[in-house]
Design a protein around this motif. Structure first.
Motif, PDB file in Angstrom:
ATOM      1  N   HIS A   1      -4.603  -4.818  -6.650  1.00 56.47           N
ATOM      2  CA  HIS A   1      -4.120  -3.703  -7.015  1.00 56.47           C
ATOM      3  C   HIS A   1      -3.357  -4.335  -8.593  1.00 56.47           C
ATOM      4  O   HIS A   1      -3.744  -3.684  -9.714  1.00 56.47           O
TER       5      HIS A   1
ATOM      6  N   LEU B   1      -4.437   5.609  -4.302  1.00 57.80           N
ATOM      7  CA  LEU B   1      -3.927   4.282  -4.410  1.00 57.80           C
ATOM      8  C   LEU B   1      -3.384   4.459  -6.146  1.00 57.80           C
ATOM      9  O   LEU B   1      -2.654   3.907  -6.688  1.00 57.80           O
TER      10      LEU B   1
ATOM     11  N   SER C   1      -3.933   0.919   4.745  1.00 56.48           N
ATOM     12  CA  SER C   1      -4.602   1.758   4.110  1.00 56.48           C
ATOM     13  C   SER C   1      -6.067   1.149   4.474  1.00 56.48           C
ATOM     14  O   SER C   1      -6.766   0.887   3.188  1.00 56.48           O
TER      15      SER C   1
ATOM     16  N   THR D   1     -10.190   2.463  -8.022  1.00 56.46           N
ATOM     17  CA  THR D   1      -9.983   2.411  -6.488  1.00 56.46           C
ATOM     18  C   THR D   1      -9.849   3.784  -6.004  1.00 56.46           C
ATOM     19  O   THR D   1      -9.876   4.703  -6.549  1.00 56.46           O
TER      20      THR D   1
ATOM     21  N   SER E   1       0.924  -1.151   0.135  1.00 56.39           N
ATOM     22  CA  SER E   1       0.123  -0.056  -0.029  1.00 56.39           C
ATOM     23  C   SER E   1       0.857   1.299   0.019  1.00 56.39           C
ATOM     24  O   SER E   1       1.281   1.938   1.262  1.00 56.39           O
TER      25      SER E   1
END
Lengths: 292, 284
Positions: free
Chosen positions: A183, A204, A109, A200, A46
């Motif tokens: 991700h 990010l 996060s 998202t 993250s």
């Protein structure tokens, strides 16, 4: 003689109860005291909240706050030698590891929401973001409505997925959803044209763009589609322990130290994310800077 | 170890966050939907695994040359031992070594690459190495791309395991049966169809059962390429509700239920079809 003995016993008992008072009432502080170790749960990718740095150790904005939290615990328990054990967690494991007592805090996060508060507690809000879209420049995509008839990748089980699906329902949009695991895979789907957009938290997205091969090729567009306040996650039903963290955060926010930590990681930050503090977050810092 | 967790089995029946509206979307439906996809992936992949795997297994047991008749071809000196001129303008080429080699290479590759890696290769790498149009078709136009990619990947992987089971089954039959079948004049296809395979399949029921259970459980890896099967749905419920243990308990019960039923059924089948005197459960 007997009276004296009795008195001293009472005195000793009294003194003995004073010092670990914090620990005695707090389940988590008690176990930290017994173990001599804080188990710090952290995310590994993250960026720039908690990720693995060049030396293989977890670093980031949330990690800095958590390390200060541990310092605070050391001070309160008067145990300067408390060690930190890093426990990597994922969005799938964090709740189980917190419930069974493996980790004492989760630094990453994680969005603070009311449903999740049935299982865990959160410290004060340390970051505010929301769902946005990333797409290729020149694709003509600005808002989520432009995706009607196109494809989007969404990470399974995220608050972002929830937000997009809700908007699709409300507005009757027909968007093909390609669910992805995480991700990197969502980003890969966008890079390889499997989808037209990836949604998202905007912070990010900036992180993903800054780390991609062709940062100039991508854009973050649209309005915020959800409201995602981040917080450090701690075990539930332990207000003593939770308060300790909130005292720390209030102090940091009041003294302006928080802003410095923010700038260190975001403006421009070691990964070049280049995100000056938003007005919302600045106000959040001010509101949460509770007085003593 | 302490356990601070609020059990709430009702999440499976009701989404609590919409408490004012009532049960708008019980998470139980998600589990049922995910379970449906798990069955769909596993059964379609098993069709591929069983048929293709049997073919691969049979190829690996072939020993004698297999002749392919090719008209109008001049044999080169180099391959003389595997090429015969028929005399009427055609040649016969021995492709036995090629088929055998192909099957061996196939099993080696598919059995030795982790399934998770194979999933990734099929889904993300294959569309990039084929032509642009074909790649776009795989990515966008193909119906249910995640599903069919997962089925193909899982099927081709398990085929290598089934192939090995079939090969072991055929090889475990004494050579005498093979020779006896040839002696009464059966062709090679007939030898396999009427003598070797009926016996081999009965012998390998236990490993085939394991492979089927494997394909059923391995189907959970399809979640890595976005198939919302049982495990993916369970994770989703976990993420949405934070009621981790309820969701995973429900999934565990379903997985065990299906595997137990399959095991029980296969045990009965095994007993029914057992050949007395052969190594098999039913032959006690």
């Amino acid at each position: 003689m007997l009276k004296k003995l009795l008195l001293s016993t009472v005195a000793i008992a009294f003194v003995a109860t004073i010092q670990p008072a914090e620990a005695a009432e707090s389940r988590v502080l008690k176990r930290i005291k017994e173990r001599g170790v804080v188990n710090m749960g952290h995310r590994e990718s993250s960026v720039p909240f908690a990720y693995i740095g060049k030396d293989g150790k977890p670093i980031g904005y949330s990690m800095d706050i958590c390390n200060m939290y541990v310092d605070k615990i050391r001070k309160v328990l008067k145990m300067p030698n408390i060690k930190v054990k890093h426990v990597p967690v994922t969005s799938q494991t964090r709740i189980a590891l917190m419930a069974n007592g493996t980790i004492d805090m989760e630094c990453g996060s994680t969005t603070n929401n009311l449903t999740r508060q049935k299982q865990v507690a959160y410290l004060a809000v340390t970051f505010i973001t929301g769902t946005k879209l990333a797409s290729k420049k020149g694709s003509g995509i600005k808002e989520v409505e432009d995706l009607n008839g196109k494809a989007i990748s969404l990470s399974q089980g995220t608050t972002n997925e929830k937000a997009i699906k809700r908007i699709m329902r409300e507005k009757g949009l027909k968007i093909k959803i390609v669910p992805v695991k995480d991700h990197p895979q969502g980003w890969l789907a966008l890079e390889t044209d499997r989808v037209d957009a990836y949604a998202t938290d905007d912070v990010l997205l900036y992180g993903l763009i800054s780390k991609s091969k062709n940062p100039d090729q991508f854009q973050v567009t649209g309005r915020f589609l959800s409201y995602d306040p981040y917080g450090i996650m701690v075990p539930q039903d332990d207000s003593k322990y939770q308060r300790l963290g909130n005292v720390l955060l209030a102090d940091l926010m009041r003294s302006g130290e928080m802003q410095k930590i923010y700038d260190k990681w975001f403006n421009p930050g070691p990964t070049g994310i280049n995100m000056p503090i938003s007005d919302t977050l600045r106000v959040a810092y001010e509101i949460q800077a509770l007085p003593h | 170890m302490e356990f601070s967790y609020n059990w709430d089995w009702s999440v499976l029946l009701c989404t609590v966050e919409d408490v004012e509206i009532g049960c708008i979307a019980p998470y139980f439906y998600w589990i049922v939907e995910g379970f449906g996809w798990t069955i769909a992936v596993a059964s379609a992949a098993w069709v591929i695994a069983f048929s293709w795997g049997s073919f691969i297994g049979i190829l690996r047991t072939l020993e004698a040359p297999i002749w392919l008749v090719v008209p109008f071809l001049k044999p080169s000196m180099k391959y003389k031992s595997s090429v015969i001129e028929t005399g009427n303008g055609a040649v016969m080429i021995n492709i036995g070594w090629f088929l055998h080699g192909f099957a061996t290479v196939y099993v080696t590759i598919f059995r030795n690459i982790p399934l998770l890696v194979q999933m990734f290769l099929w889904y993300f790498v294959l569309p990039e190495v084929v032509s642009k149009e074909a790649g776009m078709w795989l990515k966008r136009e193909m119906p249910l791309p995640e599903y069919w990619t997962a089925v193909a990947c899982l099927g081709l992987y398990t085929a290598s395991r089934v192939g090995e089971a079939v090969r072991a089954g055929i090889n475990s039959i004494t050579q005498g049966q093979h020779y006896a079948a040839m002696a009464i004049g059966l062709t090679r296809v007939q030898v396999y169809r009427c003598v070797l395979l009926p016996v081999a399949y009965r012998i390998i029921i236990p490993p085939l059962t394991s492979d089927f259970l494997g394909i059923f459980k391995n189907s959970s890896l399809a979640l890595t390429i976005g198939v919302l099967e049982l495990t993916a749905m369970t994770r989703q419920i976990d993420e949405y509700s934070y009621q981790t243990f309820e969701a995973f308990t429900a999934a565990t019960v379903l997985y065990i239920l299906v595997t137990a039923i399959v095991m029980f059924a296969m045990r009965i089948v095994e007993g029914r079809v057992a050949i007395p005197g052969m190594i098999s459960l039913g032959a006690k």
